[in-house]
Design a protein around this motif. Structure first.
Motif, PDB file in Angstrom:
ATOM      1  N   TYR A 135       0.832  -1.198   0.000  1.00  0.00           N
ATOM      2  CA  TYR A 135       0.000   0.000   0.000  1.00  0.00           C
ATOM      3  C   TYR A 135       0.867   1.249   0.000  1.00  0.00           C
ATOM      4  CZ  TYR A 135      -3.662  -3.302   1.270  1.00  0.00           C
ATOM      5  OH  TYR A 135      -4.522  -4.371   1.271  1.00  0.00           O
ATOM      6  N   ARG A 136       0.254   2.350  -0.412  1.00  0.00           N
ATOM      7  CA  ARG A 136       0.912   3.642  -0.254  1.00  0.00           C
ATOM      8  C   ARG A 136       0.599   4.142   1.146  1.00  0.00           C
ATOM      9  NH1 ARG A 136      -0.820   9.374  -2.919  1.00  0.00           N
ATOM     10  NH2 ARG A 136       0.921  10.615  -2.118  1.00  0.00           N
ATOM     11  N   LEU A 137       1.626   4.414   1.915  1.00  0.00           N
ATOM     12  CA  LEU A 137       1.455   4.891   3.281  1.00  0.00           C
ATOM     13  C   LEU A 137       1.666   6.403   3.320  1.00  0.00           C
ATOM     14  CD1 LEU A 137       3.457   2.189   5.293  1.00  0.00           C
ATOM     15  CD2 LEU A 137       1.093   2.106   4.493  1.00  0.00           C
ATOM     16  N   LEU A 138       0.685   7.109   3.849  1.00  0.00           N
ATOM     17  CA  LEU A 138       0.827   8.536   4.113  1.00  0.00           C
ATOM     18  C   LEU A 138       0.945   8.705   5.615  1.00  0.00           C
ATOM     19  CD1 LEU A 138      -1.718  10.499   1.836  1.00  0.00           C
ATOM     20  CD2 LEU A 138       0.778  10.627   1.787  1.00  0.00           C
ATOM     21  N   VAL A 139       2.096   9.165   6.087  1.00  0.00           N
ATOM     22  CA  VAL A 139       2.296   9.395   7.520  1.00  0.00           C
ATOM     23  C   VAL A 139       2.575  10.878   7.727  1.00  0.00           C
ATOM     24  CG1 VAL A 139       3.183   7.061   7.825  1.00  0.00           C
ATOM     25  CG2 VAL A 139       4.782   8.927   7.491  1.00  0.00           C
ATOM     26  N   TRP A 140       2.106  11.403   8.839  1.00  0.00           N
ATOM     27  CA  TRP A 140       2.285  12.833   9.086  1.00  0.00           C
ATOM     28  C   TRP A 140       2.451  13.081  10.572  1.00  0.00           C
ATOM     29  CZ3 TRP A 140      -2.005  16.089  11.033  1.00  0.00           C
ATOM     30  CH2 TRP A 140      -3.147  15.352  11.361  1.00  0.00           C
ATOM     31  N   ASP A 141       3.095  14.217  10.873  1.00  0.00           N
ATOM     32  CA  ASP A 141       3.282  14.629  12.255  1.00  0.00           C
ATOM     33  C   ASP A 141       2.166  15.582  12.647  1.00  0.00           C
ATOM     34  OD1 ASP A 141       5.686  13.220  12.591  1.00  0.00           O
ATOM     35  OD2 ASP A 141       6.868  14.858  11.739  1.00  0.00           O
ATOM     36  N   LEU A 142       1.503  15.279  13.745  1.00  0.00           N
ATOM     37  CA  LEU A 142       0.480  16.187  14.258  1.00  0.00           C
ATOM     38  C   LEU A 142       1.091  17.548  14.572  1.00  0.00           C
ATOM     39  CD1 LEU A 142      -1.363  13.689  16.598  1.00  0.00           C
ATOM     40  CD2 LEU A 142      -2.411  14.853  14.659  1.00  0.00           C
ATOM     41  N   ARG A 143       0.274  18.571  14.512  1.00  0.00           N
ATOM     42  CA  ARG A 143       0.745  19.944  14.743  1.00  0.00           C
ATOM     43  C   ARG A 143       1.550  20.067  16.031  1.00  0.00           C
ATOM     44  NH1 ARG A 143      -3.708  24.013  14.935  1.00  0.00           N
ATOM     45  NH2 ARG A 143      -4.007  23.303  12.788  1.00  0.00           N
ATOM     46  N   GLY A 144       2.721  20.702  15.897  1.00  0.00           N
ATOM     47  CA  GLY A 144       3.573  20.938  17.054  1.00  0.00           C
ATOM     48  C   GLY A 144       4.451  19.768  17.456  1.00  0.00           C
ATOM     49  N   LEU A 145       4.297  18.621  16.795  1.00  0.00           N
ATOM     50  CA  LEU A 145       5.075  17.428  17.130  1.00  0.00           C
ATOM     51  C   LEU A 145       5.910  16.990  15.931  1.00  0.00           C
ATOM     52  CD1 LEU A 145       2.358  15.391  19.075  1.00  0.00           C
ATOM     53  CD2 LEU A 145       4.238  16.719  20.057  1.00  0.00           C
ATOM     54  N   GLY A 146       6.953  16.220  16.193  1.00  0.00           N
ATOM     55  CA  GLY A 146       7.802  15.769  15.114  1.00  0.00           C
ATOM     56  C   GLY A 146       8.368  16.944  14.344  1.00  0.00           C
ATOM     57  N   GLN A 147       8.201  16.922  13.030  1.00  0.00           N
ATOM     58  CA  GLN A 147       8.702  17.996  12.186  1.00  0.00           C
ATOM     59  C   GLN A 147       7.602  18.967  11.744  1.00  0.00           C
ATOM     60  OE1 GLN A 147      11.916  16.766   9.293  1.00  0.00           O
ATOM     61  NE2 GLN A 147      11.300  14.704   9.905  1.00  0.00           N
ATOM     62  N   SER A 148       6.406  18.827  12.294  1.00  0.00           N
ATOM     63  CA  SER A 148       5.345  19.795  12.021  1.00  0.00           C
ATOM     64  C   SER A 148       5.474  20.974  12.983  1.00  0.00           C
ATOM     65  CB  SER A 148       3.959  19.159  12.180  1.00  0.00           C
ATOM     66  OG  SER A 148       3.725  18.215  11.153  1.00  0.00           O
ATOM     67  N   THR A 149       5.207  22.169  12.485  1.00  0.00           N
ATOM     68  CA  THR A 149       5.345  23.358  13.329  1.00  0.00           C
ATOM     69  C   THR A 149       4.081  23.605  14.131  1.00  0.00           C
ATOM     70  OG1 THR A 149       4.532  24.861  11.606  1.00  0.00           O
ATOM     71  CG2 THR A 149       6.892  24.372  11.617  1.00  0.00           C
ATOM     72  N   ALA A 150       4.201  24.454  15.134  1.00  0.00           N
ATOM     73  CA  ALA A 150       3.068  24.807  15.980  1.00  0.00           C
ATOM     74  C   ALA A 150       2.247  25.924  15.341  1.00  0.00           C
ATOM     75  CB  ALA A 150       3.565  25.249  17.354  1.00  0.00           C
ATOM     76  N   PRO A 151       0.941  25.971  15.603  1.00  0.00           N
ATOM     77  CA  PRO A 151       0.107  27.056  15.067  1.00  0.00           C
ATOM     78  C   PRO A 151       0.402  28.376  15.772  1.00  0.00           C
ATOM     79  CG  PRO A 151      -1.176  25.671  16.538  1.00  0.00           C
ATOM     80  CD  PRO A 151       0.148  24.993  16.379  1.00  0.00           C
ATOM     81  N   HIS A 152       0.182  29.477  15.059  1.00  0.00           N
ATOM     82  CA  HIS A 152       0.440  30.792  15.647  1.00  0.00           C
ATOM     83  C   HIS A 152      -0.454  31.067  16.850  1.00  0.00           C
ATOM     84  CE1 HIS A 152       3.069  31.422  12.369  1.00  0.00           C
ATOM     85  NE2 HIS A 152       2.165  31.752  11.464  1.00  0.00           N
ATOM     86  N   ASP A 153      -1.697  30.548  16.819  1.00  0.00           N
ATOM     87  CA  ASP A 153      -2.644  30.848  17.900  1.00  0.00           C
ATOM     88  C   ASP A 153      -2.640  29.794  19.006  1.00  0.00           C
ATOM     89  OD1 ASP A 153      -3.827  28.731  16.614  1.00  0.00           O
ATOM     90  OD2 ASP A 153      -5.630  29.829  15.998  1.00  0.00           O
ATOM     91  N   HIS A 154      -1.736  28.808  18.922  1.00  0.00           N
ATOM     92  CA  HIS A 154      -1.568  27.772  19.955  1.00  0.00           C
ATOM     93  C   HIS A 154      -2.839  26.961  20.204  1.00  0.00           C
ATOM     94  CE1 HIS A 154       2.282  29.602  20.706  1.00  0.00           C
ATOM     95  NE2 HIS A 154       1.729  30.739  21.077  1.00  0.00           N
TER      96      HIS A 154
END
Length: 389
Positions: A135-154
């Motif tokens: 299968y094609r696996l799409l994996v992602w980091d939730l906001r603020g974790l791993g290599q995903s950045t945090a939102p401006h409004d927290h």
């Protein structure tokens, strides 16, 4: 340990104990040195006990790890960072940049994998090993974790995360997709079902809900009755305190890892003794990297989470995976979802804790593979009896 609101109490207690342990050792050594430097009687016990406490504080982790977890079975692959995937970024309206990686054949049906809170997409390394060729696996980091950045409004409420999931789903390019979520990943998936019901049955071909809950996890963690009583007077203020004092909490977490208390807590609360030493060390390292302020804000979002109303409306094949000794999400939560989602199947990993998909990664992957094969091939698999593995 994988994080739901009640575990924040454990984090603070272990962190404060770690500070006391280090401080006591330092004070004893200083008292001995201060007397010795002033040519006063210096009690050698102060030096011995102080040095011992300092050694435990700074070097206890590797020693503790020697006595926890099992040796890997012959040929068993270690947990390791995901590498070699196609990297994409999804920019959200609140400024969050989501890190997404794709593995496997581009034209294959898609498994979209959402990890648990406090971890990262590296949690899915075994999924890549077992499922990535088919299968094609799409994996992602939730906001603020791993290599995903945090939102401006927290903001870290589940509705925002479900919007993030929908944005990542667009990268499937219209391919039939099964949404797979672990812990808060499952909560995010159910919130997605609330907000984007038209996607179910069109692009979303099925759901895999691994060790998750349809309601505020305070209600479905071990000691739920006490947790409910503590939610407003203790847990919510403790989340805000963690945000305000996040640098201190990070220091406490580092000390807890150095002295081995975090490793021991992770072993006792998230596993059931079936994990290897390397798996225990890897997941502990992932937790250590998480920003305490992000973790606490996500917990505040969990306190508002409620998705029981959407369960009867889910009309796509659903696989619910529970763990026999899950303390963060009791097996009763899985049974509730299985009962209220029409045609849902259930598999129970045993013996296993909240990281059962790591402890029994072969069994987890086989259950997902069997479900996905039937799901993609026949549209809606036959109703299966509940299974204990």
């Amino acid at each position: 340990m994988l994080l739901v609101p009640p575990t924040l109490i454990v984090l603070w207690l272990t962190g404060l104990f770690s500070i006391v342990l280090l401080g006591t050792g330092g004070w004893l050594v200083w008292e001995w040195y201060d007397n010795w430097a002033a040519n006063l009687p210096a009690n050698p016990r102060y030096l011995i006990w102080g040095a011992a406490l300092l050694a435990v504080s700074l070097l206890g982790g590797p020693v503790v790890s020697l006595f926890l977890g099992r040796r890997p079975r012959p040929g068993e692959a270690p947990m390791q960072a995901l590498t070699g995937g196609t990297v994409q970024q999804v920019v959200r309206p609140d400024g969050t940049r989501l890190h997404v990686e794709s593995f496997g054949p581009e034209d294959a049906p898609v498994l979209l994998l959402t990890h648990g809170w406090g971890l990262s997409s590296a949690e899915w390394c075994y999924a890549r090993q077992h499922l990535g060729e088919r299968y094609r696996l799409l994996v992602w980091d939730l906001r603020g974790l791993g290599q995903s950045t945090a939102p401006h409004d927290h903001r870290y409420d589940l509705e925002r995360m479900a919007g993030d999931l929908n944005a990542v789903l667009q990268l499937a390019n219209g391919q039939q997709t099964i949404l797979c979520g672990h812990s808060i990943g499952g909560m995010t998936t159910l919130t997605f079902c609330q907000q984007y019901p038209d996607a179910l049955g069109s692009q979303v071909a099925g759901l895999v809900l691994t060790q998750t809950t349809p309601t505020n996890p305070v209600q479905t963690a071990l000691g739920a009755r006490l947790n409910r009583a503590l939610q407003e007077p203790v847990l919510r203020p403790l989340c805000h305190l963690t945000v305000w004092l996040s640098p201190l909490v990070r220091i406490m977490n580092v000390l807890s890892a150095l002295n081995g208390i975090m490793v021991l807590a992770n072993h006792l609360l998230q596993f059931k003794g079936q994990e290897t030493r390397q798996q225990l060390a890897f997941t502990t390292a992932l937790l250590l990297r998480a920003n305490p302020a992000v973790v606490a804000r996500g917990m505040l979002g969990m306190l508002k989470y409620e998705a029981r109303d959407v369960l009867p409306a889910i009309d796509v094949p659903t696989l619910v995976i529970a763990a026999s000794s899950d303390r963060a999400t009791l097996p009763e939560a899985a049974a509730y979802m299985t009962q209220h989602i029409a045609g849902a199947e259930q598999v129970t990993l045993s013996p296993a804790g909240h990281m059962g998909l790591v402890e029994h990664h072969e069994v987890w992957a086989q259950a997902v593979l069997s479900f996905a094969t039937r799901c993609f091939k026949a549209g809606r698999p036959e109703v299966q009896p509940q299974t204990k593995v």
